[in-house]
Scaffold this active site. Structure first.
Site, mmCIF file in Angstrom:
data_model
loop_
_atom_site.group_PDB
_atom_site.id
_atom_site.type_symbol
_atom_site.label_atom_id
_atom_site.label_comp_id
_atom_site.label_asym_id
_atom_site.label_seq_id
_atom_site.Cartn_x
_atom_site.Cartn_y
_atom_site.Cartn_z
ATOM 1 N N ASP A 35 33.838 -18.881 -6.991
ATOM 2 C CA ASP A 35 34.553 -19.419 -5.833
ATOM 3 C C ASP A 35 33.674 -20.214 -4.875
ATOM 4 O OD1 ASP A 35 33.147 -17.054 -5.245
ATOM 5 O OD2 ASP A 35 34.406 -16.601 -3.517
ATOM 6 N N ASP A 40 41.165 -3.240 -6.047
ATOM 7 C CA ASP A 40 40.566 -4.568 -6.163
ATOM 8 C C ASP A 40 41.463 -5.445 -7.032
ATOM 9 O OD1 ASP A 40 38.812 -6.707 -7.074
ATOM 10 O OD2 ASP A 40 37.155 -5.472 -6.351
ATOM 11 N N GLN A 76 21.777 -8.034 6.166
ATOM 12 C CA GLN A 76 22.190 -9.422 6.451
ATOM 13 C C GLN A 76 22.927 -9.587 7.781
ATOM 14 O OE1 GLN A 76 23.117 -12.286 3.361
ATOM 15 N NE2 GLN A 76 25.158 -12.524 4.219
ATOM 16 N N HIS A 129 32.222 -6.775 -3.537
ATOM 17 C CA HIS A 129 33.594 -6.262 -3.473
ATOM 18 C C HIS A 129 33.610 -4.921 -2.741
ATOM 19 C CE1 HIS A 129 35.593 -8.899 -6.713
ATOM 20 N NE2 HIS A 129 34.485 -9.471 -6.312
ATOM 21 N N GLU A 174 30.853 -13.638 7.156
ATOM 22 C CA GLU A 174 29.867 -13.037 8.065
ATOM 23 C C GLU A 174 29.249 -14.113 8.958
ATOM 24 O OE1 GLU A 174 27.241 -11.021 5.322
ATOM 25 O OE2 GLU A 174 28.817 -9.637 4.718
ATOM 26 N N HIS A 195 47.661 -21.307 -9.416
ATOM 27 C CA HIS A 195 48.161 -22.550 -10.012
ATOM 28 C C HIS A 195 47.746 -22.652 -11.480
ATOM 29 C CE1 HIS A 195 49.634 -23.727 -6.193
ATOM 30 N NE2 HIS A 195 48.443 -23.877 -5.648
ATOM 31 N N TRP A 209 31.985 -15.256 -0.563
ATOM 32 C CA TRP A 209 33.018 -15.169 0.481
ATOM 33 C C TRP A 209 32.594 -14.237 1.620
ATOM 34 C CZ3 TRP A 209 36.169 -17.950 2.830
ATOM 35 C CH2 TRP A 209 37.239 -17.452 3.573
ATOM 36 N N ASN A 210 31.904 -13.132 1.288
ATOM 37 C CA ASN A 210 31.452 -12.239 2.374
ATOM 38 C C ASN A 210 30.440 -12.949 3.257
ATOM 39 O OD1 ASN A 210 32.809 -9.692 1.627
ATOM 40 N ND2 ASN A 210 31.616 -9.984 -0.246
ATOM 41 N N SER A 211 29.466 -13.601 2.634
ATOM 42 C CA SER A 211 28.442 -14.284 3.428
ATOM 43 C C SER A 211 29.084 -15.352 4.310
ATOM 44 C CB SER A 211 27.383 -14.923 2.519
ATOM 45 O OG SER A 211 26.660 -13.904 1.854
#
Ligand code: UDP
Length: 458
Positions: free
Chosen positions: A376, A115, A337, A23, A360, A148, A355-357
């Site tokens: 996620d 956040d 990375q 985050h 990226e 949802h 999600w970042n990976s």
């Protein structure tokens, strides 16, 4: 408190991430963009994390401001559920105090970007008479699935073998965010995720670390609800995208020490697209059996590999593995990375699909072998394999293990099989869109510009 005369006339914004690597990285990147467009940015982190940081230069455009999260000196987080309780008790007071402190300086806070996990900041900001907006750190699809559930349009427990939601492909249970399917596990984290939706429609802006074209269907659906969505991604260093922020090559706040030279020097000796990069991010922990299957599977491919195994996970590797494979692979505790993904030698990325990976890999044009672990990640893996078509998802056996043969077959499929050309072509197309979004006048750049302009006039 520091006073810099040259910044005293700038609009001042606080940026406040939840204190975990995945985050902090994107919110810090967003902060750099805001600072580059003329805002004064103060980045809030907890005292406990600030102690882990390397010294920073005074010329950094962003001030780092530590606050108390209630942990005592040298106290470590062992139990996340207990930490969350402490965090929610202590941190609101720390933030309120900080805003008050700045009120009597010549740069009072105008806005706080927080956040999305910390929904309480919105009320706190209103009490302090400043504006605030949540920053959503996962994909728009995942946030809309949580919505949802929050709205009870999707009832728990999940029933049926295919789940239908507006503007999202039909999902099997193992493609849903895992805590929704297993709500008993990590129930406080699950509640935090679902309750993020309580700010939908309440906040005056909502920042999403995504790209309009990458998630156009679900974003269109969200915008049809009149939610003030601003896509501002991919939030990765400028030198890998539009190259407008000089020297912005790294996120800049690492809680693990990267073995940069060892990785890059080793990669330099390898041929183009010949190396498999494996990483499960900053949090996921695999079992001993699973580690062995990856170890055996990657060895079986005969391909070079660079595998990040965090120090806390190293004991799970097969005995002597690290030394036995030195001719084929390099195992490190942490790596830079982005520099790795940008290296010409990398041919594919075996990822847990954080999600970042994911963003990226898309931004650097690297095809993926998806090995989602929790939260996620299963939904990101669905998009990787079936929506963006930039890789394959590893299947688990009856015991929930990805076998060595599955690892072997899928890596070959992404690096040399018939479909590998399609994966590479697709990911290069997404890469182009990611770059365009951050270039001058691109969709994300425009959204950031508009926000800055609004703040300057507030
Ligand atoms: N990362 C890194 N070096 C590593 C492994 C990961 O710098 O050896 C960074 C990666 O670039 C990403 C972040 O750590 O920005 C991980 O975030 P992600 O959302 O992918 O996963 P999480 O750690 O939150 O599960």
């Amino acid at each position: 408190m520091e006073e810099e005369t040259n910044t005293s006339t700038l609009a001042h914004v606080l940026v406040f991430p939840f204190p975990i690597q995945g985050h902090i990285n994107p919110m810090l990147q967003f902060s750099k963009r805001l600072a580059s467009k003329g805002l004064k940015v103060t980045f809030i982190i907890t005292h406990s994390l600030s102690k882990l940081l390397p010294p920073r230069s005074n010329s950094s455009p962003i001030q780092i401001r530590p606050i108390s999260d209630g942990l005592k000196d040298d106290e470590k987080v062992d139990d996340y559920e207990a930490y969350l309780e402490l965090f929610e008790r202590v941190v609101p007071q720390s933030v309120a105090h900080l805003i008050e402190e700045y009120k009597v300086t010549n740069h009072p806070v105008k806005f706080i970007v927080y956040d999305c996990l910390m929904t309480w900041v919105l009320d706190l900001a209103r009490t302090a008479e400043i504006e605030a907006a949540p920053y959503f750190t996962q994909s728009a699809a995942v946030h809309s699935i949580h919505y949802h559930v929050y709205e009870r349009a999707l009832k728990l427990p999940i029933e049926g073998s295919l789940i239908s939601m507006p503007s999202i492909p039909l999902l099997r249970p193992n493609e849903m965010p895992s805590l929704i399917v297993n709500p008993g596990c990590y129930s406080s984290i699950n509640c935090l995720n679902i309750n993020q939706s309580s700010n939908f429609g309440k906040a005056r802006l909502m920042f999403f670390n995504t790209i309009d074209k990458l998630e156009s269907q679900v974003l269109d659906w969200m915008r049809s609800k009149q939610w003030p969505i601003k896509t501002i991604g991919p939030a990765i260093p400028s030198m890998y995208l539009d190259q407008r922020l000089e020297d912005d090559k790294e996120y800049g706040l690492n809680f693990f020490e990267p073995e940069t030279d060892a990785c890059l020097q080793w990669l330099d000796t390898k041929e183009t697209s010949s190396v498999v990069y494996i990483s499960m991010g900053s949090f996921a922990a695999l079992g001993v059996e699973q580690m062995e299957e990856i170890a055996k599977g990657i060895t079986q491919t005969g391909k070079y590999f660079l595998w990040v195994v965090r120090a806390s996970e190293e004991a799970k590797l097969p005995p002597n593995f690290k030394n036995d494979v030195t001719r084929q692979g390099l195992v490190v505790n942490w790596c830079p990375q982005l520099a790795i993904l940008a290296h010409r030698a990398i041919g594919c990325f075996v990822t847990h699909c954080g999600w970042n990976s994911t963003l990226e890999a898309i931004s650097l044009g690297v095809p993926l072998v998806a090995m989602p672990q929790w939260t996620d990640q299963p939904t990101n893996a669905k998009y990787i394999a079936d929506v963006w078509r930039i890789g394959v998802r590893l299947k688990v056996d009856d015991k929930g293990i990805v076998t060595r043969d599955e690892v072997d077959v899928c890596i070959r499929e992404v690096m040399e099989g018939e479909r590998s050309i399609g994966f590479k072509k697709n990911v290069m197309e997404w890469k182009k869109l990611a770059q365009e979004a951050m270039e001058e006048g691109g969709s994300s750049d425009r959204n950031i510009e508009e926000f800055v302009a609004e703040l300057m006039h507030m």
